[in-house]
Design a protein around this motif. Structure first.
Motif, PDB file in Angstrom:
ATOM      1  N   GLY A  61       0.642  -0.912   0.346  1.00 46.82           N
ATOM      2  CA  GLY A  61       0.110  -0.087   0.089  1.00 46.82           C
ATOM      3  C   GLY A  61       0.792   1.658  -0.054  1.00 46.82           C
ATOM      4  O   GLY A  61       0.091   2.354   0.453  1.00 46.82           O
ATOM      5  N   ARG A  64       0.819   4.769  -2.907  1.00 46.77           N
ATOM      6  CA  ARG A  64      -0.358   5.970  -3.843  1.00 46.77           C
ATOM      7  C   ARG A  64       0.459   7.112  -4.470  1.00 46.77           C
ATOM      8  O   ARG A  64       1.284   7.868  -3.606  1.00 46.77           O
ATOM      9  CB  ARG A  64      -1.518   6.483  -2.480  1.00 46.77           C
ATOM     10  CG  ARG A  64      -2.205   5.217  -2.532  1.00 46.77           C
ATOM     11  CD  ARG A  64      -3.625   5.507  -0.934  1.00 46.77           C
ATOM     12  NE  ARG A  64      -4.904   6.504  -2.168  1.00 46.77           N
ATOM     13  CZ  ARG A  64      -5.841   5.404  -3.173  1.00 46.77           C
ATOM     14  NH1 ARG A  64      -5.353   4.916  -2.420  1.00 46.77           N
ATOM     15  NH2 ARG A  64      -6.237   6.328  -2.878  1.00 46.77           N
ATOM     16  N   ASN A 316      -6.589  -5.112  -8.218  1.00 45.33           N
ATOM     17  CA  ASN A 316      -5.182  -4.094  -7.254  1.00 45.33           C
ATOM     18  C   ASN A 316      -5.546  -2.764  -8.554  1.00 45.33           C
ATOM     19  O   ASN A 316      -6.092  -2.775  -9.252  1.00 45.33           O
ATOM     20  CB  ASN A 316      -4.034  -4.635  -7.442  1.00 45.33           C
ATOM     21  CG  ASN A 316      -3.256  -4.869  -7.858  1.00 45.33           C
ATOM     22  OD1 ASN A 316      -3.579  -4.117  -8.931  1.00 45.33           O
ATOM     23  ND2 ASN A 316      -2.729  -6.089  -7.929  1.00 45.33           N
ATOM     24  N   CYS A 317      -4.973  -1.709  -7.963  1.00 38.27           N
ATOM     25  CA  CYS A 317      -5.036  -0.426  -8.351  1.00 38.27           C
ATOM     26  C   CYS A 317      -3.759  -0.206  -9.252  1.00 38.27           C
ATOM     27  O   CYS A 317      -3.388   0.383  -9.889  1.00 38.27           O
ATOM     28  CB  CYS A 317      -5.221   0.533  -6.366  1.00 38.27           C
ATOM     29  SG  CYS A 317      -3.327   0.128  -5.743  1.00 38.27           S
ATOM     30  N   GLU A 319      -0.394  -1.904  -7.486  1.00 35.06           N
ATOM     31  CA  GLU A 319       0.235  -2.005  -6.857  1.00 35.06           C
ATOM     32  C   GLU A 319       0.243  -3.925  -6.552  1.00 35.06           C
ATOM     33  O   GLU A 319      -1.150  -4.005  -6.310  1.00 35.06           O
ATOM     34  CB  GLU A 319       0.618  -1.771  -6.205  1.00 35.06           C
ATOM     35  CG  GLU A 319      -0.107  -0.900  -4.380  1.00 35.06           C
ATOM     36  CD  GLU A 319       0.397  -0.462  -3.905  1.00 35.06           C
ATOM     37  OE1 GLU A 319       1.092  -0.998  -3.364  1.00 35.06           O
ATOM     38  OE2 GLU A 319       0.589   0.690  -3.425  1.00 35.06           O
ATOM     39  N   CYS A 321      -1.018  -5.642  -4.343  1.00 34.71           N
ATOM     40  CA  CYS A 321      -1.599  -5.463  -2.942  1.00 34.71           C
ATOM     41  C   CYS A 321      -2.372  -6.994  -2.401  1.00 34.71           C
ATOM     42  O   CYS A 321      -3.821  -6.667  -3.081  1.00 34.71           O
ATOM     43  CB  CYS A 321      -2.527  -4.279  -3.339  1.00 34.71           C
ATOM     44  SG  CYS A 321      -3.475  -4.723  -1.523  1.00 34.71           S
ATOM     45  N   ALA A 323      -4.788  -6.782  -0.919  1.00 39.33           N
ATOM     46  CA  ALA A 323      -6.209  -6.177  -0.460  1.00 39.33           C
ATOM     47  C   ALA A 323      -7.528  -6.134  -1.429  1.00 39.33           C
ATOM     48  O   ALA A 323      -8.826  -6.700  -1.383  1.00 39.33           O
ATOM     49  CB  ALA A 323      -6.259  -5.066   0.070  1.00 39.33           C
ATOM     50  N   VAL A 324      -6.893  -7.028  -2.853  1.00 37.05           N
ATOM     51  CA  VAL A 324      -7.852  -6.770  -4.207  1.00 37.05           C
ATOM     52  C   VAL A 324      -8.756  -5.694  -3.680  1.00 37.05           C
ATOM     53  O   VAL A 324     -10.322  -6.227  -4.328  1.00 37.05           O
ATOM     54  CB  VAL A 324      -7.940  -8.265  -4.908  1.00 37.05           C
ATOM     55  CG1 VAL A 324      -7.016  -8.088  -4.674  1.00 37.05           C
ATOM     56  CG2 VAL A 324      -8.526  -9.056  -3.388  1.00 37.05           C
ATOM     57  N   LYS A 326     -10.441  -3.582  -5.620  1.00 38.88           N
ATOM     58  CA  LYS A 326     -11.171  -2.846  -6.985  1.00 38.88           C
ATOM     59  C   LYS A 326     -11.804  -4.137  -6.813  1.00 38.88           C
ATOM     60  O   LYS A 326     -11.069  -4.529  -7.872  1.00 38.88           O
ATOM     61  CB  LYS A 326     -10.499  -2.377  -8.036  1.00 38.88           C
ATOM     62  CG  LYS A 326      -8.415  -1.677  -7.868  1.00 38.88           C
ATOM     63  CD  LYS A 326      -9.217   0.163  -7.509  1.00 38.88           C
ATOM     64  CE  LYS A 326      -8.760   0.813  -6.289  1.00 38.88           C
ATOM     65  NZ  LYS A 326      -9.428   1.721  -5.446  1.00 38.88           N
ATOM     66  N   CYS A 522      -1.287   3.627   1.346  1.00 37.56           N
ATOM     67  CA  CYS A 522      -3.067   4.027   1.063  1.00 37.56           C
ATOM     68  C   CYS A 522      -3.931   3.512   2.267  1.00 37.56           C
ATOM     69  O   CYS A 522      -3.210   2.227   3.713  1.00 37.56           O
ATOM     70  CB  CYS A 522      -3.609   2.534  -0.410  1.00 37.56           C
ATOM     71  SG  CYS A 522      -5.416   1.771  -0.056  1.00 37.56           S
ATOM     72  N   PHE A 524      -6.704   1.948   3.377  1.00 35.87           N
ATOM     73  CA  PHE A 524      -7.222   1.080   3.809  1.00 35.87           C
ATOM     74  C   PHE A 524      -6.335  -0.255   4.227  1.00 35.87           C
ATOM     75  O   PHE A 524      -6.263  -0.905   5.282  1.00 35.87           O
ATOM     76  CB  PHE A 524      -7.583  -0.187   1.984  1.00 35.87           C
ATOM     77  CG  PHE A 524      -8.209   1.117   1.543  1.00 35.87           C
ATOM     78  CD1 PHE A 524      -9.049   1.730   2.261  1.00 35.87           C
ATOM     79  CD2 PHE A 524      -8.717   0.002   0.609  1.00 35.87           C
ATOM     80  CE1 PHE A 524     -10.249   2.095   1.618  1.00 35.87           C
ATOM     81  CE2 PHE A 524      -9.718   0.659   0.355  1.00 35.87           C
ATOM     82  CZ  PHE A 524     -10.534   1.932   0.459  1.00 35.87           C
ATOM     83  N   HIS A 525      -4.916   0.359   4.666  1.00 35.07           N
ATOM     84  CA  HIS A 525      -3.895  -0.392   5.048  1.00 35.07           C
ATOM     85  C   HIS A 525      -2.944   0.204   5.986  1.00 35.07           C
ATOM     86  O   HIS A 525      -2.448  -0.007   7.197  1.00 35.07           O
ATOM     87  CB  HIS A 525      -2.502  -0.745   4.954  1.00 35.07           C
ATOM     88  CG  HIS A 525      -2.643  -1.402   3.265  1.00 35.07           C
ATOM     89  ND1 HIS A 525      -2.153  -2.571   3.387  1.00 35.07           N
ATOM     90  CD2 HIS A 525      -3.127  -0.812   2.019  1.00 35.07           C
ATOM     91  CE1 HIS A 525      -2.589  -3.173   1.522  1.00 35.07           C
ATOM     92  NE2 HIS A 525      -3.184  -2.131   0.627  1.00 35.07           N
TER      93      HIS A 525
END
Ligand code: SF4
Length: 629
Positions: A61, A64, A316-317, A319, A321, A323-324, A326, A522, A524-525
């Motif tokens: 993350g 950004r 992911n965006c 990178e 990540c 969390a995926v 998107k 990011c 979200f982290h």
């Protein structure tokens, strides 16, 4: 991190002359695109676009891309960010790009760095209207055009930032970008939406887009075993495990059988649903719950879960990540806030129709939250006959009759109206001129038609003309007089906090969020990042104290220019009053302060709202100063 770990390298480009040079700043004096961005914004009205010091590192993350400058719609200093876009920016071997001046003709900016040589910089004049009309249209066409034109010059896939017609015709145009894979533009669009930096890029710097990339590899922190040790020491978990744990909501949350901001927020909101331009705040809890169950759980969310979650359409965006976050359905990406403002807030409860409307707004390049809030407001006025369709250049009023609402047919009707209104905002001679923003437009309408038109519009006000549609949470934090609103520089929990304490809590949140933004992390982290970042700054740069001090200074600097204006519209005040009543009557919150405020609002709504607003303001300002009170 770059060749010299202790320097920030900034490519300064003057669009007027095309002249550029690389300026270096010592890490310690500045730390990232926010604290340096504010310096350059006040000095030159620069738009600073850059990566954080940890871009390219092993920390998840950390890529950004941050945009900082004076916002054309908010009219104060603002920070906006875009997921993943700094990973490729890092290949330029610089930390930031700072734009001043305006290119004499609308242009594309090309940046490339091949194998350690100097950065190639070119400004190429284009005809925006011609590009916006090609291929995937608007913002997407600019990206495609840039890739077509310059793609072959890059050894590795580049990335392109782009604006659409909204950047020309409004003060809240966004900047969009999607990762490029093997020379092809993907559908996973990411946005620096809030703050209107697309309008700034186009109107103040003459740029339609920026394509960038390169092969430069610098000494980013990539020692995974050392990072793991830091995580172990703090959380007793390795980095990947901790990151998986804290990003559950954004990936898949078994508690709700869904994932991402869209899935989890809609699954969890229950009677806190906001629909039909916030009219639901006046409804009973039973009515709100009924709406949530019938239209959200059994339709809007159900479709999303079937089409996106169960089929695991997640990306992911840009990178890598875990969390995926998107969440996709074909070429459409679903996030809570755009699919809320251009969904239930406009009387749209079906995925197909929300996709249509959101995609139209995205192509045009609007800040989706602000444009969705504006559409919902205009529909509300049309529905109540305060404005006629002819006056707005459209052919219908919305179908907002709740009792007999046809979730498919009426959603379609409302989405079509939304698209027609968007066209009026961007067509030459259109009936909804937003060059100077929706607040100014609302003010003009209110003069002609009476204040009740403006009273339906929910927005935060800054200085004389600045405006921002708040985040889609029914909570006073979203309406707090922060120096930057419309993002998460505030407490947006659903709990009740006395306003003075809310102000203080907002201030604490702002400091944490600024820390993430200044390092390009990011949010979200955030559950590990907020705790660990000061130590990371110490371990890598030996600058923990200077870093934390600079954060306080930056927050106080931003707040010293806080020109927030007391709620202008009645509905803003009602958002807060109904929140308080709802907390007491529905959630059963018992707090002497809540009783006192409800009593005050009941006796004199305006006086109570004014007092409430100022109490939050006091809490903010007593914290965000060089010497906290
Ligand atoms: S959480 Fe989403 S936006 Fe953030 S880094 Fe991961 S994929 Fe990108």
């Amino acid at each position: 991190m770059h060749d010299n770990k202790h320097e920030l390298k900034v490519l300064m480009l003057d669009g007027t002359t095309g002249f550029y040079r690389v300026q270096r700043y010592r890490v310690g004096d500045f730390f990232g695109p926010v604290d340096l961005g504010i310096h350059l914004a006040f000095k030159h009205n620069a738009l600073t676009i850059g990566a954080g010091l940890l871009a390219g590192s092993v920390f998840p993350g950390s890529n950004r891309l941050i945009f900082a400058g004076i916002s054309p719609c908010w009219h104060g200093f603002y920070v906006s960010s875009m997921g993943g876009a700094a990973l490729i920016f890092d290949n330029l071997g610089i930390n930031m790009l700072s734009l001043i001046g305006k290119a004499p003709h609308p242009s594309l900016l090309y940046l490339n760095r091949n194998h350690g040589e100097e950065i190639e910089v070119e400004l190429v004049p284009v005809v925006p209207e011609r590009i916006w009309d090609q291929g995937r249209k608007g913002v997407y066409a600019v990206m495609e055009h840039a890739i077509h034109l310059f793609g072959p010059r890059y050894e590795k896939d580049p990335r392109a930032l782009a604006v659409g017609p909204a950047a020309r015709d409004s003060d809240f145009g966004a900047i969009g970008s999607a990762p490029v894979k093997k020379g092809e533009l993907t559908h996973v669009d990411t946005w620096a939406g809030r703050g209107g930096f697309g309008s700034k890029l186009f109107q103040e710097h003459g740029l339609v887009g920026i394509i960038y990339g390169g092969t430069h590899i610098d000494e980013d922190f990539r020692d995974r075993s050392v990072a793991d040790q830091w995580f172990q020491d703090k959380f007793n978990q390795r980095m990947a495990a901790k990151d998986m744990e804290v990003t559950t909501k954004y990936r898949y949350d078994p508690k709700f059988n869904t994932g991402g901001t869209f899935g989890v927020n809609y699954a969890a909101m229950d009677g806190d649903i906001l629909a039909f331009n916030y009219r639901t705040i006046y409804w009973s809890q039973e009515a709100r719950r009924d709406l949530h169950e019938r239209f959200i759980l059994n339709h809007y969310l159900k479709q999303f879960n079937q089409e996106t979650i169960q089929t695991k359409q997640q990306r992911n965006c840009g990178e890598p990540c875990a969390a995926v976050c998107k969440k996709m359905h074909g070429r459409f990406k679903k996030d809570y806030e755009p699919y809320q403002t251009m969904g239930p807030l406009c009387g749209i409860f079906g995925q197909r129709r929300a996709e249509q409307l959101n995609h139209h707004a995205d192509r045009l390049g609007f800040d989706a939250i602000s444009v969705g809030g504006t559409l919902a407001w205009l529909m509300d006025c049309l529905d109540d006959g305060l404005i006629t369709p002819q006056e707005l250049g459209v052919d219908r009023v919305p179908k907002w009759e709740v009792a007999n609402f046809d979730v498919v047919g009426d959603s379609m009707h409302n989405a079509e109206l939304g698209m027609a209104l968007l066209d009026q905002m961007t067509q030459p001679g259109g009936n909804i001129p937003l060059q100077f923003g929706a607040r100014k437009f609302a003010r003009r309408l209110a003069r002609e038609k009476g204040k009740q038109v403006l009273d339906r519009f929910v927005y935060n006000a800054f200085a004389r003309q600045g405006w921002m549609v708040p985040n889609q949470y029914w909570t006073p934090g979203a309406y707090a007089p922060m120096a930057i609103t419309g993002k998460y520089y505030m407490h947006y929990g659903r709990d009740f906090l006395p306003p003075r304490e809310l102000g203080r809590e907002n201030a604490r949140r702002m400091l944490k969020e600024l820390m993430l933004d200044n390092l390009g992390i990011c949010r979200f982290h955030r559950a590990w990042a907020e705790t660990l970042i000061p130590d990371i700054m110490e371990n890598i740069f030996g600058e923990k104290d200077a870093f934390l001090n600079s954060l306080n200074m930056t927050a106080s600097r931003i707040t010293s220019r806080n020109a927030s204006v007391f709620w202008e519209s009645e509905r803003n005040m009602d958002m807060v009053f109904t929140f308080l009543k709802n907390k007491k009557e529905t959630d059963g919150v018992s707090h002497p302060e809540i009783d006192r405020w409800i009593d005050f609002f009941t006796r004199d709504r305006h006086a109570a709202a004014y007092e409430f607003w100022y109490e939050i303001h006091k809490g903010i300002h007593e914290m965000l100063r060089e010497y906290p009170v």
